[in-house]
Design an enzyme around this catalytic site. Sequence first.
Site, PDB file in Angstrom:
ATOM      1  N   GLY A  29      -9.028  36.400 -33.219  1.00  0.00           N
ATOM      2  CA  GLY A  29      -9.436  35.026 -33.730  1.00  0.00           C
ATOM      3  C   GLY A  29      -7.524  34.951 -33.446  1.00  0.00           C
ATOM      4  N   THR A  31      -5.887  32.637 -35.247  1.00  0.00           N
ATOM      5  CA  THR A  31      -4.518  33.423 -36.621  1.00  0.00           C
ATOM      6  C   THR A  31      -3.618  35.185 -36.200  1.00  0.00           C
ATOM      7  OG1 THR A  31      -5.455  32.304 -37.495  1.00  0.00           O
ATOM      8  CG2 THR A  31      -3.814  33.350 -38.899  1.00  0.00           C
ATOM      9  N   GLY A  85     -10.732  37.710 -40.767  1.00  0.00           N
ATOM     10  CA  GLY A  85     -10.858  35.683 -40.761  1.00  0.00           C
ATOM     11  C   GLY A  85     -11.797  36.259 -40.868  1.00  0.00           C
ATOM     12  N   GLY A  98     -19.839  38.010 -39.212  1.00  0.00           N
ATOM     13  CA  GLY A  98     -20.641  38.776 -38.243  1.00  0.00           C
ATOM     14  C   GLY A  98     -21.238  37.700 -36.780  1.00  0.00           C
ATOM     15  N   GLY A  99     -19.922  36.903 -36.657  1.00  0.00           N
ATOM     16  CA  GLY A  99     -20.297  36.748 -35.120  1.00  0.00           C
ATOM     17  C   GLY A  99     -20.106  37.393 -34.225  1.00  0.00           C
ATOM     18  N   GLY A 100     -18.740  38.153 -34.614  1.00  0.00           N
ATOM     19  CA  GLY A 100     -18.830  38.958 -33.303  1.00  0.00           C
ATOM     20  C   GLY A 100     -19.167  40.066 -33.170  1.00  0.00           C
ATOM     21  N   GLU A 106     -15.877  46.309 -39.361  1.00  0.00           N
ATOM     22  CA  GLU A 106     -14.761  45.689 -39.827  1.00  0.00           C
ATOM     23  C   GLU A 106     -15.109  45.825 -41.576  1.00  0.00           C
ATOM     24  OE1 GLU A 106     -14.902  41.189 -37.288  1.00  0.00           O
ATOM     25  OE2 GLU A 106     -15.946  41.324 -38.860  1.00  0.00           O
ATOM     26  N   LYS A 124     -13.345  26.755 -44.715  1.00  0.00           N
ATOM     27  CA  LYS A 124     -13.934  28.056 -45.002  1.00  0.00           C
ATOM     28  C   LYS A 124     -13.962  28.296 -46.413  1.00  0.00           C
ATOM     29  CE  LYS A 124     -13.366  29.632 -40.383  1.00  0.00           C
ATOM     30  NZ  LYS A 124     -13.216  30.532 -39.399  1.00  0.00           N
TER      31      LYS A 124
END
Length: 229
Positions: A29, A31, A85, A98-100, A106, A124
């Site tokens: 991400g 950040t 993140g 889970g998006g990635g 992780e 968030k």
Amino acid sequence: MNEENLRKLSAEKAMEYIKNNSVIGLGAGRTISCLIELLSKAIDENNLKVKVVTPSDNTKSMCIKNGIEVLPTCFVEEVDVAFDGCGEVDENFYASKGGGGVFVKEKLIASMAKDYILLIDEQKYKKQLSVGYPISLEVVKDSLSYVSKRVKNLGGEPLVRTTNSKDGYLVTDDNNFILDIKFDTVDDFKELNDKLYDIVGVVGTSIFTREVTKLIMATENGVRVISKN
């Protein structure tokens, strides 16, 4: 304060938790990218010594380009502090990811870490996790139909994740499939997470119920740190 400045402030706050001669976990991400830049600067200017483990190929490449040593996770027993993140996190410190598609790795790094810190913006942070994000499962290929049936019995609608980069289902680095599960309502995310883990063939879920220890949250008024204990 614009988003870029907030990301930089969050990364600067994260640096306060990084000690010399430590092993740190890094997710992915924007950040995290800011944090990598600060780490590289500290290595060059302050002789900071750190090693990194990461589930992200992009983060690994960025670390290597910035002169930061990356260790294979399989050779690491413990991580001093890890940063990542999420899609959402709530007041119980339950987080949705889970998006990635690398949420199992992780979660492994999060479990290895003495301190697992999420870098988020205030949008968030929820009172309770919503069902706006699907719950993702990494599943053994042969278990796909069985797991899908069990998930439906729990009230979920499973969809096998596909990818634009190839024809057919997405296959993880460990040669598994990913199921994205849509639930209309969830009363207790921890209970649901436990039930999903009880299904034979499920390697891992994208719901983190135990791992998160701190939040570094970017707000309009600056950065706020929230600790679990």
